[in-house]
Design a protein around this motif. Structure first.
Motif, PDB file in Angstrom:
ATOM      1  N   ILE B  48      34.084  84.570  16.298  1.00 37.14           N
ATOM      2  CA  ILE B  48      34.682  83.494  17.086  1.00 37.14           C
ATOM      3  C   ILE B  48      34.204  83.445  18.536  1.00 37.14           C
ATOM      4  O   ILE B  48      34.154  82.375  19.136  1.00 37.14           O
ATOM      5  CB  ILE B  48      36.230  83.494  16.996  1.00 37.14           C
ATOM      6  CG1 ILE B  48      36.788  82.118  17.405  1.00 37.14           C
ATOM      7  CG2 ILE B  48      36.832  84.642  17.822  1.00 37.14           C
ATOM      8  CD1 ILE B  48      38.110  81.772  16.779  1.00 37.14           C
ATOM      9  N   GLU B  49      33.799  84.584  19.102  1.00 38.66           N
ATOM     10  CA  GLU B  49      33.325  84.522  20.492  1.00 38.66           C
ATOM     11  C   GLU B  49      31.802  84.402  20.597  1.00 38.66           C
ATOM     12  O   GLU B  49      31.255  84.363  21.695  1.00 38.66           O
ATOM     13  CB  GLU B  49      33.846  85.722  21.302  1.00 38.66           C
ATOM     14  CG  GLU B  49      32.964  86.947  21.341  1.00 38.66           C
ATOM     15  CD  GLU B  49      33.107  87.789  20.078  1.00 38.66           C
ATOM     16  OE1 GLU B  49      33.658  87.288  19.061  1.00 38.66           O
ATOM     17  OE2 GLU B  49      32.650  88.955  20.106  1.00 38.66           O
ATOM     18  N   SER B  50      31.107  84.347  19.453  1.00 36.31           N
ATOM     19  CA  SER B  50      29.631  84.322  19.471  1.00 36.31           C
ATOM     20  C   SER B  50      29.098  83.020  20.059  1.00 36.31           C
ATOM     21  O   SER B  50      29.494  81.945  19.648  1.00 36.31           O
ATOM     22  CB  SER B  50      29.083  84.436  18.049  1.00 36.31           C
ATOM     23  OG  SER B  50      29.290  85.723  17.567  1.00 36.31           O
ATOM     24  N   ASN B  51      28.151  83.155  20.979  1.00 33.40           N
ATOM     25  CA  ASN B  51      27.524  82.005  21.610  1.00 33.40           C
ATOM     26  C   ASN B  51      26.037  81.992  21.277  1.00 33.40           C
ATOM     27  O   ASN B  51      25.267  82.773  21.838  1.00 33.40           O
ATOM     28  CB  ASN B  51      27.758  82.080  23.120  1.00 33.40           C
ATOM     29  CG  ASN B  51      26.988  81.016  23.873  1.00 33.40           C
ATOM     30  OD1 ASN B  51      26.455  80.068  23.280  1.00 33.40           O
ATOM     31  ND2 ASN B  51      26.912  81.171  25.182  1.00 33.40           N
ATOM     32  N   ASP B  54      23.039  81.903  23.748  1.00 34.10           N
ATOM     33  CA  ASP B  54      22.537  83.116  24.401  1.00 34.10           C
ATOM     34  C   ASP B  54      22.215  84.136  23.297  1.00 34.10           C
ATOM     35  O   ASP B  54      22.845  85.182  23.180  1.00 34.10           O
ATOM     36  CB  ASP B  54      23.625  83.666  25.347  1.00 34.10           C
ATOM     37  CG  ASP B  54      23.029  84.331  26.586  1.00 34.10           C
ATOM     38  OD1 ASP B  54      21.805  84.555  26.604  1.00 34.10           O
ATOM     39  OD2 ASP B  54      23.794  84.645  27.517  1.00 34.10           O
ATOM     40  N   LEU B  57      22.139  88.015  23.328  1.00 31.20           N
ATOM     41  CA  LEU B  57      23.396  88.777  23.300  1.00 31.20           C
ATOM     42  C   LEU B  57      23.958  88.849  21.886  1.00 31.20           C
ATOM     43  O   LEU B  57      24.605  89.820  21.520  1.00 31.20           O
ATOM     44  CB  LEU B  57      24.467  88.119  24.186  1.00 31.20           C
ATOM     45  CG  LEU B  57      24.272  88.116  25.695  1.00 31.20           C
ATOM     46  CD1 LEU B  57      25.508  87.518  26.362  1.00 31.20           C
ATOM     47  CD2 LEU B  57      24.021  89.526  26.213  1.00 31.20           C
ATOM     48  N   PHE B  58      23.717  87.797  21.128  1.00 32.57           N
ATOM     49  CA  PHE B  58      24.336  87.694  19.803  1.00 32.57           C
ATOM     50  C   PHE B  58      23.256  87.706  18.736  1.00 32.57           C
ATOM     51  O   PHE B  58      23.046  86.737  18.022  1.00 32.57           O
ATOM     52  CB  PHE B  58      25.208  86.433  19.740  1.00 32.57           C
ATOM     53  CG  PHE B  58      26.329  86.473  20.735  1.00 32.57           C
ATOM     54  CD1 PHE B  58      27.463  87.247  20.484  1.00 32.57           C
ATOM     55  CD2 PHE B  58      26.245  85.810  21.939  1.00 32.57           C
ATOM     56  CE1 PHE B  58      28.493  87.332  21.415  1.00 32.57           C
ATOM     57  CE2 PHE B  58      27.268  85.881  22.879  1.00 32.57           C
ATOM     58  CZ  PHE B  58      28.391  86.650  22.614  1.00 32.57           C
ATOM     59  N   THR B  61      24.563  87.197  15.092  1.00 31.37           N
ATOM     60  CA  THR B  61      24.859  85.792  14.782  1.00 31.37           C
ATOM     61  C   THR B  61      23.576  84.977  14.698  1.00 31.37           C
ATOM     62  O   THR B  61      23.448  84.094  13.840  1.00 31.37           O
ATOM     63  CB  THR B  61      25.775  85.183  15.860  1.00 31.37           C
ATOM     64  OG1 THR B  61      26.775  86.144  16.213  1.00 31.37           O
ATOM     65  CG2 THR B  61      26.477  83.955  15.334  1.00 31.37           C
ATOM     66  N   THR B 264      25.715  76.091  25.333  1.00 32.72           N
ATOM     67  CA  THR B 264      26.598  76.975  24.577  1.00 32.72           C
ATOM     68  C   THR B 264      26.756  76.413  23.164  1.00 32.72           C
ATOM     69  O   THR B 264      26.999  75.227  22.996  1.00 32.72           O
ATOM     70  CB  THR B 264      27.970  77.033  25.278  1.00 32.72           C
ATOM     71  OG1 THR B 264      27.771  77.542  26.599  1.00 32.72           O
ATOM     72  CG2 THR B 264      28.937  77.937  24.541  1.00 32.72           C
ATOM     73  N   ARG B 265      26.576  77.264  22.167  1.00 31.67           N
ATOM     74  CA  ARG B 265      26.721  76.804  20.776  1.00 31.67           C
ATOM     75  C   ARG B 265      27.538  77.827  20.014  1.00 31.67           C
ATOM     76  O   ARG B 265      27.233  79.019  20.032  1.00 31.67           O
ATOM     77  CB  ARG B 265      25.353  76.646  20.107  1.00 31.67           C
ATOM     78  CG  ARG B 265      24.522  75.497  20.669  1.00 31.67           C
ATOM     79  CD  ARG B 265      23.272  75.256  19.811  1.00 31.67           C
ATOM     80  NE  ARG B 265      22.376  76.397  19.812  1.00 31.67           N
ATOM     81  CZ  ARG B 265      21.889  76.987  18.730  1.00 31.67           C
ATOM     82  NH1 ARG B 265      22.220  76.547  17.527  1.00 31.67           N
ATOM     83  NH2 ARG B 265      21.072  78.021  18.834  1.00 31.67           N
ATOM     84  N   PRO B 266      28.587  77.384  19.309  1.00 34.50           N
ATOM     85  CA  PRO B 266      29.473  78.338  18.640  1.00 34.50           C
ATOM     86  C   PRO B 266      28.832  78.973  17.411  1.00 34.50           C
ATOM     87  O   PRO B 266      28.261  78.281  16.571  1.00 34.50           O
ATOM     88  CB  PRO B 266      30.661  77.458  18.226  1.00 34.50           C
ATOM     89  CG  PRO B 266      30.095  76.084  18.085  1.00 34.50           C
ATOM     90  CD  PRO B 266      28.974  75.978  19.092  1.00 34.50           C
ATOM     91  N   GLY B 267      28.936  80.293  17.317  1.00 36.23           N
ATOM     92  CA  GLY B 267      28.410  81.006  16.158  1.00 36.23           C
ATOM     93  C   GLY B 267      29.369  80.982  14.971  1.00 36.23           C
ATOM     94  O   GLY B 267      28.937  81.112  13.826  1.00 36.23           O
TER      95      GLY B 267
END
Lengths: 363, 363
Positions: B48-51, B54, B57-58, B61, B264-267
């Protein structure tokens, strides 16, 4: 594609192992996103299937979006501001420049952007076929308003000011930009994606919002300092007519027209954003922001003691330093001028910073 | 904004009451979204917090996003297709036309769109300053390819075909469009936002994907028939170089460049989309699609028995009828030609349709 499909236990064992390859936010000093607040996650899950692209089906969620815009509009000194929840700062900036373009109706439009503005403006100008004119910064890393004014000509459709720059945490002289905008009858967009949920909670912050008559639109991202789940940005405009130019007819939906960039829009993050603001209230937000700002000042003092001066005193919780190396195990980033860039988001604690400074000292 | 903030129990009592104002999907026959699959919600929450904005960092994901694109690329007959997860069909369509525009480099670009295409193309053309030329449909509610060809001129940058039209569930003659595209050296985008996760699971579906050499890009939305959480669309292109034209430099991120529309894109939704495909496998997806198609045929038979003929036999689970009234308590929508439009999504059961037909019969 698999023929038979994985059992749930196998699937989630696999996903959990993949999750371990994501960084935890603990030692991440570069991001403007953070761990979402637990109330945001809980609210998000209540509204997880809500699609704001079809608000007639999701009238409850749509009312939350209206409430969120009203909260942020009030925070920006214009409770009646018109707006909607975007996928983030990039969409908000694209929409603002799109409105400015349609509003001005120039054949070869150009827009004046501070050199220090977020890279999404380059993207927006490319998409919208607008010439981007970059105004240089002063040595204080804010836009040089005189140089900005020099770039305006008959094809200029608008100007941008930044309230909380991504690289240095500074605030452009928006008051001055507002005067120029009024004087030259230009659209002025304020990118407060980061600062919009910081500056209103700090006493004595420079003015940047709709209180300034020349400000036409503002973007504020709850998924940054608002600790919502992602994606949740907001675009707000002073004049509701501005959205007429971005409207299209929407056959086969429960509403007749829409003015957004995306079609399907998730309601979950909007519920999450509102939940955080309503749960914390103004006092709670002040506490969060004060802690982030105290940490920023602590980091600046610590870095200066280690011989790494801050490039400029920031107005928000972003600080960049003269420091060429990066200690192992930490994520910081680099500004276009080569400074080490840090953001003290809510997940960064005093203890984390002590550990960071120790590691910087031992480099 | 509230000064003190609400206690959690008050806040969630309020949010639950708001949630009741949203429609449940049960009697909604108009939407191309549905209730997300439970594995999608569970996977979403892990990430839920994956962006994905970036990805350094992820990385976990980001590997899921690559897997999702590989799954969908294979399904579209090009496992090595290059792509990324978008906020939905609208972003995918904007990006496709943007690539076509940059690729062609015309001064006054135009694009040929089927009259029956989704309204997001109007939005895309407005944003991108591309002239939209609409090719009329035949009486079968597919694009008239001859009329389409007539609209092409020296400033045409591309064409669009739809695989699973929003209004009638038809598939444009993509094979023919592909030949024209090759012949005229034009970019061809296939909007398979809906049909992309239906047609590959039905034997004898018309060809629409990368098997056709003239197809340059395809959009497929897991948040429609893929039962993921929203927002999750995907854009895929045949030639990875196409994305060079949408790239911008990304200072202060963990990667150097990005080619997406949003930042920003939600994972979470990406993990959700992949989880559904991997959990159901090809066999499970075939079952879901077969049930939706059987329900569609059941509805068509039932409506015809009631004297409301279907406008055209659809290729996907969308059916539109000559029926001017709408029974109370049901949500259907209207096509631009005035037909009653229905979509048998996975949340629509046989029992629901029996109830619907009974109510239509009693109107």
């Amino acid at each position: 594609m698999l023929e038979d499909g994985l059992r749930e236990d196998e699937l989630f064992r696999h996903l959990s192992s993949i999750k371990e390859k994501d960084r935890s936010y603990r030692k991440v000093l570069s991001s403007m996103c953070s761990i979402p607040h637990p109330v945001a996650v809980r609210a998000h899950n209540i509204f997880i299937e809500s699609n704001l692209g079809d608000p007639g089906l999701f009238m409850g969620t749509a009312s939350l979006e209206a409430e969120l815009i009203e909260r942020l509009g009030s925070l920006m000194s214009l409770p009646e501001a018109c707006g909607y929840a975007t996928s983030g700062g990039t969409e908000s900036n694209i929409q603002a420049l799109r409105i400015a373009r349609e509003n001005a109706g120039k054949k070869s439009p150009n827009v004046i952007i501070p050199e220090s503005a977020h890279f999404s403006f380059e993207k927006a100008c490319d998409i919208l076929s607008i010439e981007m004119r970059q105004a240089p910064s002063t040595e204080k890393y804010i836009v040089d308003t005189e140089r900005m004014e020099d770039l305006i000509d008959g094809n200029t459709i608008g100007m941008v000011g930044v309230a909380g720059t991504t690289e240095y945490g500074t605030v452009d002289p928006i008051e001055h930009l507002s005067d120029i905008a009024l004087d030259r009858d230009l659209f002025l967009h304020v990118d407060a994606a980061f600062g919009g949920l910081v500056l209103p909670f700090i006493k004595g912050s420079p003015p940047f919002d709709f209180r300034l008559d020349g400000v036409s639109s503002i973007s504020v991202d709850p998924h940054k300092m608002g600790m919502s789940t992602i994606p949740c940005g907001c675009i707000m405009v002073r004049n509701p007519d501005f959205f007429r130019s971005t409207e299209v007819d929407t056959p086969y939906l429960t509403v007749k027209k829409e003015c957004t960039l995306c079609g399907t829009r998730p309601g979950g993050p909007v519920a999450g954003a509102l939940a955080v603001l309503d749960h914390l209230g103004r006092k709670g937000m002040i506490e969060v922001v004060e802690r982030c700002m105290e940490n920023t000042r602590f980091l600046i003092r610590g870095m200066e003691e280690l011989g790494h001066p801050v490039a400029v005193q920031p107005s928000v919780n972003v600080a960049s330093f003269s420091c060429d190396e990066t200690p192992d195990g930490w994520i910081v980033s680099r500004t276009r001028h080569g400074h080490m860039r840090t953001v003290c988001m809510p997940h960064i604690t005093r203890e984390t910073l002590e550990e960071f400074l120790k590691d910087v000292g031992e480099m």
